[in-house]
Design a protein around this motif. Sequence first.
Motif, PDB file in Angstrom:
ATOM      1  N   ASN A   3       8.317   5.975  -3.809  1.00  0.00           N
ATOM      2  CA  ASN A   3       8.959   6.076  -2.502  1.00  0.00           C
ATOM      3  C   ASN A   3       8.199   5.199  -1.505  1.00  0.00           C
ATOM      4  OD1 ASN A   3       9.642   7.004   0.150  1.00  0.00           O
ATOM      5  ND2 ASN A   3      10.575   8.796  -0.824  1.00  0.00           N
ATOM      6  N   GLU A   4       8.943   4.403  -0.733  1.00  0.00           N
ATOM      7  CA  GLU A   4       8.293   3.476   0.197  1.00  0.00           C
ATOM      8  C   GLU A   4       7.470   4.209   1.247  1.00  0.00           C
ATOM      9  OE1 GLU A   4      10.185  -0.061   1.783  1.00  0.00           O
ATOM     10  OE2 GLU A   4      11.853   0.260   0.396  1.00  0.00           O
ATOM     11  N   TRP A   5       7.876   5.429   1.586  1.00  0.00           N
ATOM     12  CA  TRP A   5       7.109   6.175   2.577  1.00  0.00           C
ATOM     13  C   TRP A   5       5.699   6.453   2.077  1.00  0.00           C
ATOM     14  CZ3 TRP A   5       8.603   6.552   7.414  1.00  0.00           C
ATOM     15  CH2 TRP A   5       9.964   6.423   7.710  1.00  0.00           C
ATOM     16  N   SER A   6       5.537   6.656   0.781  1.00  0.00           N
ATOM     17  CA  SER A   6       4.210   6.942   0.224  1.00  0.00           C
ATOM     18  C   SER A   6       3.309   5.714   0.238  1.00  0.00           C
ATOM     19  CB  SER A   6       4.344   7.468  -1.211  1.00  0.00           C
ATOM     20  OG  SER A   6       4.846   6.455  -2.083  1.00  0.00           O
ATOM     21  N   LEU A   7       3.891   4.534   0.397  1.00  0.00           N
ATOM     22  CA  LEU A   7       3.117   3.293   0.414  1.00  0.00           C
ATOM     23  C   LEU A   7       2.596   2.957   1.808  1.00  0.00           C
ATOM     24  CD1 LEU A   7       5.339   1.061  -1.905  1.00  0.00           C
ATOM     25  CD2 LEU A   7       3.417   2.515  -2.527  1.00  0.00           C
ATOM     26  N   ALA A  45      -2.652  -6.325   1.824  1.00  0.00           N
ATOM     27  CA  ALA A  45      -2.217  -5.037   1.277  1.00  0.00           C
ATOM     28  C   ALA A  45      -0.734  -5.069   0.924  1.00  0.00           C
ATOM     29  CB  ALA A  45      -2.509  -3.917   2.268  1.00  0.00           C
ATOM     30  N   LEU A  46       0.060  -5.646   1.807  1.00  0.00           N
ATOM     31  CA  LEU A  46       1.499  -5.720   1.558  1.00  0.00           C
ATOM     32  C   LEU A  46       1.795  -6.545   0.313  1.00  0.00           C
ATOM     33  CD1 LEU A  46       4.426  -5.233   2.337  1.00  0.00           C
ATOM     34  CD2 LEU A  46       4.277  -7.214   3.871  1.00  0.00           C
ATOM     35  N   ILE A  47       1.073  -7.651   0.137  1.00  0.00           N
ATOM     36  CA  ILE A  47       1.309  -8.513  -1.017  1.00  0.00           C
ATOM     37  C   ILE A  47       0.979  -7.789  -2.319  1.00  0.00           C
ATOM     38  CG2 ILE A  47       0.511 -10.606  -2.182  1.00  0.00           C
ATOM     39  CD1 ILE A  47       0.193 -11.845   0.622  1.00  0.00           C
ATOM     40  N   VAL A  48      -0.136  -7.041  -2.318  1.00  0.00           N
ATOM     41  CA  VAL A  48      -0.498  -6.304  -3.526  1.00  0.00           C
ATOM     42  C   VAL A  48       0.518  -5.201  -3.821  1.00  0.00           C
ATOM     43  CG1 VAL A  48      -2.227  -4.797  -4.567  1.00  0.00           C
ATOM     44  CG2 VAL A  48      -2.943  -6.833  -3.346  1.00  0.00           C
ATOM     45  N   LEU A  49       0.949  -4.485  -2.773  1.00  0.00           N
ATOM     46  CA  LEU A  49       1.974  -3.455  -2.957  1.00  0.00           C
ATOM     47  C   LEU A  49       3.278  -4.063  -3.462  1.00  0.00           C
ATOM     48  CD1 LEU A  49       1.344  -1.321   0.253  1.00  0.00           C
ATOM     49  CD2 LEU A  49       0.883  -0.635  -2.102  1.00  0.00           C
ATOM     50  N   LEU A  50       3.602  -5.222  -2.919  1.00  0.00           N
ATOM     51  CA  LEU A  50       4.813  -5.909  -3.360  1.00  0.00           C
ATOM     52  C   LEU A  50       4.720  -6.287  -4.830  1.00  0.00           C
ATOM     53  CD1 LEU A  50       7.524  -7.337  -2.757  1.00  0.00           C
ATOM     54  CD2 LEU A  50       6.191  -9.335  -2.057  1.00  0.00           C
ATOM     55  N   SER A  51       3.550  -6.813  -5.224  1.00  0.00           N
ATOM     56  CA  SER A  51       3.392  -7.228  -6.616  1.00  0.00           C
ATOM     57  C   SER A  51       3.406  -6.037  -7.568  1.00  0.00           C
ATOM     58  CB  SER A  51       2.084  -8.012  -6.777  1.00  0.00           C
ATOM     59  OG  SER A  51       0.966  -7.193  -6.533  1.00  0.00           O
ATOM     60  N   ALA A  52       2.933  -4.879  -7.071  1.00  0.00           N
ATOM     61  CA  ALA A  52       2.857  -3.709  -7.941  1.00  0.00           C
ATOM     62  C   ALA A  52       4.170  -2.943  -8.030  1.00  0.00           C
ATOM     63  CB  ALA A  52       1.750  -2.781  -7.450  1.00  0.00           C
ATOM     64  N   TYR A  53       4.914  -2.878  -6.893  1.00  0.00           N
ATOM     65  CA  TYR A  53       6.087  -2.006  -6.855  1.00  0.00           C
ATOM     66  C   TYR A  53       7.377  -2.704  -6.441  1.00  0.00           C
ATOM     67  CZ  TYR A  53       2.249   1.347  -6.707  1.00  0.00           C
ATOM     68  OH  TYR A  53       1.114   2.049  -6.981  1.00  0.00           O
ATOM     69  N   GLY A  54       7.313  -3.968  -6.127  1.00  0.00           N
ATOM     70  CA  GLY A  54       8.487  -4.628  -5.556  1.00  0.00           C
ATOM     71  C   GLY A  54       9.455  -5.225  -6.546  1.00  0.00           C
ATOM     72  N   ALA A 107      -9.476  -9.797   3.421  1.00  0.00           N
ATOM     73  CA  ALA A 107      -8.434  -9.951   2.402  1.00  0.00           C
ATOM     74  C   ALA A 107      -8.690  -9.025   1.217  1.00  0.00           C
ATOM     75  CB  ALA A 107      -8.367 -11.407   1.946  1.00  0.00           C
ATOM     76  N   ALA A 108      -9.935  -8.964   0.782  1.00  0.00           N
ATOM     77  CA  ALA A 108     -10.275  -8.101  -0.348  1.00  0.00           C
ATOM     78  C   ALA A 108     -10.056  -6.634  -0.009  1.00  0.00           C
ATOM     79  CB  ALA A 108     -11.727  -8.336  -0.764  1.00  0.00           C
ATOM     80  N   VAL A 109     -10.438  -6.255   1.213  1.00  0.00           N
ATOM     81  CA  VAL A 109     -10.229  -4.871   1.654  1.00  0.00           C
ATOM     82  C   VAL A 109      -8.737  -4.547   1.662  1.00  0.00           C
ATOM     83  CG1 VAL A 109     -10.349  -3.348   3.667  1.00  0.00           C
ATOM     84  CG2 VAL A 109     -12.364  -4.633   2.950  1.00  0.00           C
ATOM     85  N   GLY A 110      -7.952  -5.462   2.180  1.00  0.00           N
ATOM     86  CA  GLY A 110      -6.502  -5.239   2.195  1.00  0.00           C
ATOM     87  C   GLY A 110      -5.923  -5.107   0.798  1.00  0.00           C
ATOM     88  N   MET A 111      -6.369  -5.943  -0.126  1.00  0.00           N
ATOM     89  CA  MET A 111      -5.871  -5.874  -1.498  1.00  0.00           C
ATOM     90  C   MET A 111      -6.291  -4.578  -2.171  1.00  0.00           C
ATOM     91  SD  MET A 111      -6.011  -9.742  -3.040  1.00  0.00           S
ATOM     92  CE  MET A 111      -7.745 -10.069  -2.674  1.00  0.00           C
ATOM     93  N   ALA A 112      -7.515  -4.128  -1.906  1.00  0.00           N
ATOM     94  CA  ALA A 112      -7.981  -2.872  -2.496  1.00  0.00           C
ATOM     95  C   ALA A 112      -7.150  -1.701  -1.990  1.00  0.00           C
ATOM     96  CB  ALA A 112      -9.453  -2.650  -2.180  1.00  0.00           C
ATOM     97  N   CYS A 113      -6.834  -1.709  -0.691  1.00  0.00           N
ATOM     98  CA  CYS A 113      -5.984  -0.648  -0.140  1.00  0.00           C
ATOM     99  C   CYS A 113      -4.600  -0.686  -0.779  1.00  0.00           C
ATOM    100  CB  CYS A 113      -5.859  -0.806   1.372  1.00  0.00           C
ATOM    101  SG  CYS A 113      -7.395  -0.509   2.288  1.00  0.00           S
ATOM    102  N   GLY A 114      -4.060  -1.880  -0.914  1.00  0.00           N
ATOM    103  CA  GLY A 114      -2.745  -2.002  -1.527  1.00  0.00           C
ATOM    104  C   GLY A 114      -2.723  -1.577  -2.979  1.00  0.00           C
ATOM    105  N   ALA A 115      -3.837  -1.754  -3.679  1.00  0.00           N
ATOM    106  CA  ALA A 115      -3.917  -1.393  -5.094  1.00  0.00           C
ATOM    107  C   ALA A 115      -4.246   0.078  -5.307  1.00  0.00           C
ATOM    108  CB  ALA A 115      -4.968  -2.258  -5.788  1.00  0.00           C
ATOM    109  N   GLY A 116      -4.421   0.825  -4.201  1.00  0.00           N
ATOM    110  CA  GLY A 116      -4.704   2.248  -4.328  1.00  0.00           C
ATOM    111  C   GLY A 116      -6.154   2.568  -4.604  1.00  0.00           C
TER     112      GLY A 116
END
Length: 226
Positions: A3-7, A45-54, A107-116
Motif C-alpha cells: 500500500n502506498e500509504w505504508s511507503l 528514497a523515492l527512487i529506491v521505493l520506485l525500484s522496489a515496488y513500482g 543520497a545514501a541516507v535517502g536510499m537506506a530509508c527507501g530500502a527499509g
Amino acid sequence: MRNEWSLLAPLGLALLLSSAIGLEREIRSKSAGLRTHSLVGLASALIVLLSAYGFSSVLSPGHVVLDPSRVAAQVVSGIGFIGGGLIFIRRDLVRGLTTAATIWVAAAVGMACGAGLPLLATATTVGHFVVVLGYPPVVRWLLGRGHEPRILRVTYEDGRGVLRRLLSVCTDTGWLVRRVAVDSEEGVTAVVVLTLSGRGSMNDLMAKLGAMDGVVHVAAGDDEAA
C-alpha cells in the motif's frame, strides 16, 4: 504491491534525516545547504521505493525478474554530477570536498530509508555529525595543543602553482594550516595570509618557504622578517 500509504514512513524519514544533514551545512554557510540535501535524500528514497515496488504490474512468477539494485545504482552514479559541481579550485586550493561528500551521505541516507533500513540511515546521519563536528577540534587539539596560532604573510608569484607547494611544505613540516586568505594582489604577485598551528620551528618553516622558487617575501605576522 505494498500500500502506498505504508511507503510514506520511509519517505518521511529520508526527508527528516537528510534535512538534518543539510541544516548543519546551511548553518555553516556551505554551498549546498538545507534545500539541496533535503531534496537529494528525498529523491533518493523515492527512487529506491520506485525500484522496489513500482514495477509490480510487469512482474509475474517465472517470467520477469526484477533487480531493484539496478535503479539504486543509477542514484550512486548520478549524484556524482551534483558532487562534482560543488568542488572548485581557486588559487590552487580545492574547495567543496566536504560539502560534496555530504551530498553522497544524504543520497545514501535517502536510499537506506527507501530500502527499509531506518536504523542504518539514522546511524549514518549520526556518524555524519560526529565526523563534521567532532573531528575538526580533535585534529586541532592533536596537532596544535598548547600553541597559539601563528600567522605568516607570504608574497609569491601568482599563476605558478606556488600556493599549493607552500601548503604542502607547511603540512610536511608538522604545521596545521587553519586558515588561508588571499590578502592582496599586486600585478603578477599575490599575498597570502596563513594561520598555522603546530609544534615545529617557525624560523625553520620561514626559511624553507623563503627558499622556494616563486616566493618573493615571507613575514611572521606584522613583522618584516624575510
